[in-house]
Design a protein around this motif. Structure first.
Motif, PDB file in Angstrom:
ATOM      1  N   GLN A  96       0.865  -1.178   0.000  1.00 10.15           N
ATOM      2  CA  GLN A  96       0.000   0.000   0.000  1.00 10.15           C
ATOM      3  C   GLN A  96       0.900   1.225   0.000  1.00 10.15           C
ATOM      4  O   GLN A  96       1.839   1.303   0.801  1.00 10.15           O
ATOM      5  CB  GLN A  96      -0.913   0.005   1.233  1.00 10.15           C
ATOM      6  N   TYR A  97       0.627   2.171  -0.880  1.00  9.92           N
ATOM      7  CA  TYR A  97       1.489   3.339  -1.029  1.00  9.92           C
ATOM      8  C   TYR A  97       0.731   4.613  -0.685  1.00  9.92           C
ATOM      9  O   TYR A  97      -0.499   4.622  -0.578  1.00  9.92           O
ATOM     10  CB  TYR A  97       2.027   3.412  -2.460  1.00  9.92           C
ATOM     11  N   THR A  98       1.494   5.678  -0.510  1.00  8.30           N
ATOM     12  CA  THR A  98       0.893   6.965  -0.138  1.00  8.30           C
ATOM     13  C   THR A  98       0.464   7.769  -1.354  1.00  8.30           C
ATOM     14  O   THR A  98       0.148   8.946  -1.251  1.00  8.30           O
ATOM     15  CB  THR A  98       1.892   7.800   0.691  1.00  8.30           C
ATOM     16  N   ASN A  99       0.457   7.133  -2.515  1.00  7.66           N
ATOM     17  CA  ASN A  99      -0.010   7.778  -3.734  1.00  7.66           C
ATOM     18  C   ASN A  99      -0.365   6.694  -4.731  1.00  7.66           C
ATOM     19  O   ASN A  99      -0.166   5.505  -4.459  1.00  7.66           O
ATOM     20  CB  ASN A  99       1.065   8.705  -4.314  1.00  7.66           C
ATOM     21  N   ALA A 100      -0.897   7.100  -5.859  1.00  6.50           N
ATOM     22  CA  ALA A 100      -1.206   6.141  -6.924  1.00  6.50           C
ATOM     23  C   ALA A 100      -0.317   6.398  -8.141  1.00  6.50           C
ATOM     24  O   ALA A 100      -0.706   6.138  -9.274  1.00  6.50           O
ATOM     25  CB  ALA A 100      -2.681   6.243  -7.312  1.00  6.50           C
ATOM     26  N   LEU A 101       0.883   6.904  -7.857  1.00  8.70           N
ATOM     27  CA  LEU A 101       1.810   7.251  -8.928  1.00  8.70           C
ATOM     28  C   LEU A 101       3.081   6.425  -8.925  1.00  8.70           C
ATOM     29  O   LEU A 101       3.921   6.583  -9.809  1.00  8.70           O
ATOM     30  CB  LEU A 101       2.196   8.744  -8.813  1.00  8.70           C
ATOM     31  N   THR A 102       3.239   5.552  -7.921  1.00  6.15           N
ATOM     32  CA  THR A 102       4.467   4.777  -7.814  1.00  6.15           C
ATOM     33  C   THR A 102       4.529   3.745  -8.934  1.00  6.15           C
ATOM     34  O   THR A 102       3.650   2.895  -9.052  1.00  6.15           O
ATOM     35  CB  THR A 102       4.557   4.077  -6.449  1.00  6.15           C
ATOM     36  N   GLU A 103       5.564   3.848  -9.734  1.00  6.06           N
ATOM     37  CA  GLU A 103       5.700   2.980 -10.894  1.00  6.06           C
ATOM     38  C   GLU A 103       6.808   1.970 -10.659  1.00  6.06           C
ATOM     39  O   GLU A 103       7.920   2.324 -10.273  1.00  6.06           O
ATOM     40  CB  GLU A 103       6.007   3.809 -12.138  1.00  6.06           C
TER      41      GLU A 103
END
Length: 335
Positions: A96-103
């Motif tokens: 789970q990340y703090t954004n939806a941009l981690t590629e």
């Protein structure tokens, strides 16, 4: 009879507890853990006491190249007889990340890569190596309900899109925010349910697929990429909630996961196991059109990584051969 269970997410939290339960309660199990870097060797040493059979293979679950390499190594060890027959796969790792941009590598959004694609590639590359009866368990989350009753509003509900959109960074509004990262998480967990339903339809008879929801379990490390305040709350404040019906301790959740993995908790293929009982997942999670659409997409996304592997082919109807199960029933009787 000796057998192998392959497990991800065994290095911490409920997975670590479940791994200990599996080894203690099933002494014939060879537990093969998939872990990143040196953590696998350390975990093997810690779990492999008292004569327990434990080994590891290294993989970064965010990289499909790395997942393929790990699966190929497992296949080779099974074929050579170094590992006893494969009877289980537990896909417990989650991100789970703090954004939806981690590629991640390959251009896939990191949450979708770990929570959806890594599990699918492992299942597909190992599926012809299973010896029936076998059980595949994928850890899901009650955040897929998207309501206050199931997660107290802490995580936004899923926001389904075309899988081609979900698989790439920026799928949700304000993608740089924590809310978008949490939406990516809940949506990925809805996707795991769609795939479990597809596995139930497509895998050969005797290889069952089950989704397990551990409930809200504070202190598992899932929020390790969150901000300082959120991490403090998860470590110091929210664990108190395990004294209430709203949360589950790692000790209890790990025991439940082991019950599902070992089959001591009966669950038909395609089931949703909520903590320690078979139940219905959300109404949204029963959508044959989305399930088929997601299957087609993840098959396409992973095709290059499956190419060349000596796996069982699909027949013209898309079933994994040899398959007797043309219309697998779900616990609610739907097909």
């Amino acid at each position: 009879m000796q057998h192998t269970i392959v497990m991800t997410g065994a290095s911490r939290g409920i997975g670590r507890v479940a791994a200990r339960h599996i080894l203690r309660r099933s002494p014939d199990t060879h537990l093969l853990v998939i872990a990143r870097g040196s953590s696998g060797a350390r975990l093997t040493g810690e779990l492999g006491t008292d004569g327990h059979a434990v080994s590891h293979v290294s993989a970064d679950l965010g990289s499909l190249d790395s997942v393929r390499s790990a699966a190929t190594g497992i296949r080779d060890r099974l074929a050579s007889g170094e590992l006893p027959p494969l009877r289980g796969f537990v896909g417990n790792a989650g991100a789970q990340y703090t954004n939806a941009l981690t590629e991640g590598p390959g251009g896939f959004e990191a949450t979708f890569a770990v929570n959806v694609l890594a599990n699918h590639l492992l299942v597909r590359l190992l599926q012809d190596r299973f010896t029936a009866p076998a059980r595949i368990v994928i850890t899901t989350s009650d955040t897929h309900f998207g309501d206050v009753r199931h997660n107290m509003g802490m995580v936004p509900g899923p926001a389904w899109r075309s899988p081609d959109v979900l698989a790439r960074p920026g799928a949700f509004p304000e993608p740089g925010t924590t809310a978008a990262g949490r939406t990516a998480y809940s949506t990925s967990k809805l996707a795991t349910l769609y795939l479990v339903h597809e596995y139930a339809r497509r895998l050969p008879a005797g290889i069952d697929a089950v989704a397990h929801n551990p409930g809200f379990v504070p202190g598992t490390g899932l929020a390790r990429d969150a901000g300082p305040l959120s991490r403090f709350a998860m470590r110091r404040i929210l664990p108190v909630m395990t004294l209430t019906p709203f949360a589950t301790s790692r000790r209890v959740a790990g025991r439940h996961l082991a019950d599902v993995a070992l089959g001591t908790l009966p669950a038909p293929t395609g089931s949703y196991v909520d903590r320690d009982r078979v139940d219905r997942s959300s109404e949204e999670s029963y959508d044959p059109r989305r399930e088929s659409e997601l299957w087609e997409a993840v098959e396409r996304f992973t095709a290059a990584y499956r190419a060349g592997a000596d796996t069982a082919p699909e027949d013209a109807a898309g079933r994994l051969a040899p398959a007797d199960r043309t219309t697998a029933e779900r616990p609610d009787g739907r097909r």
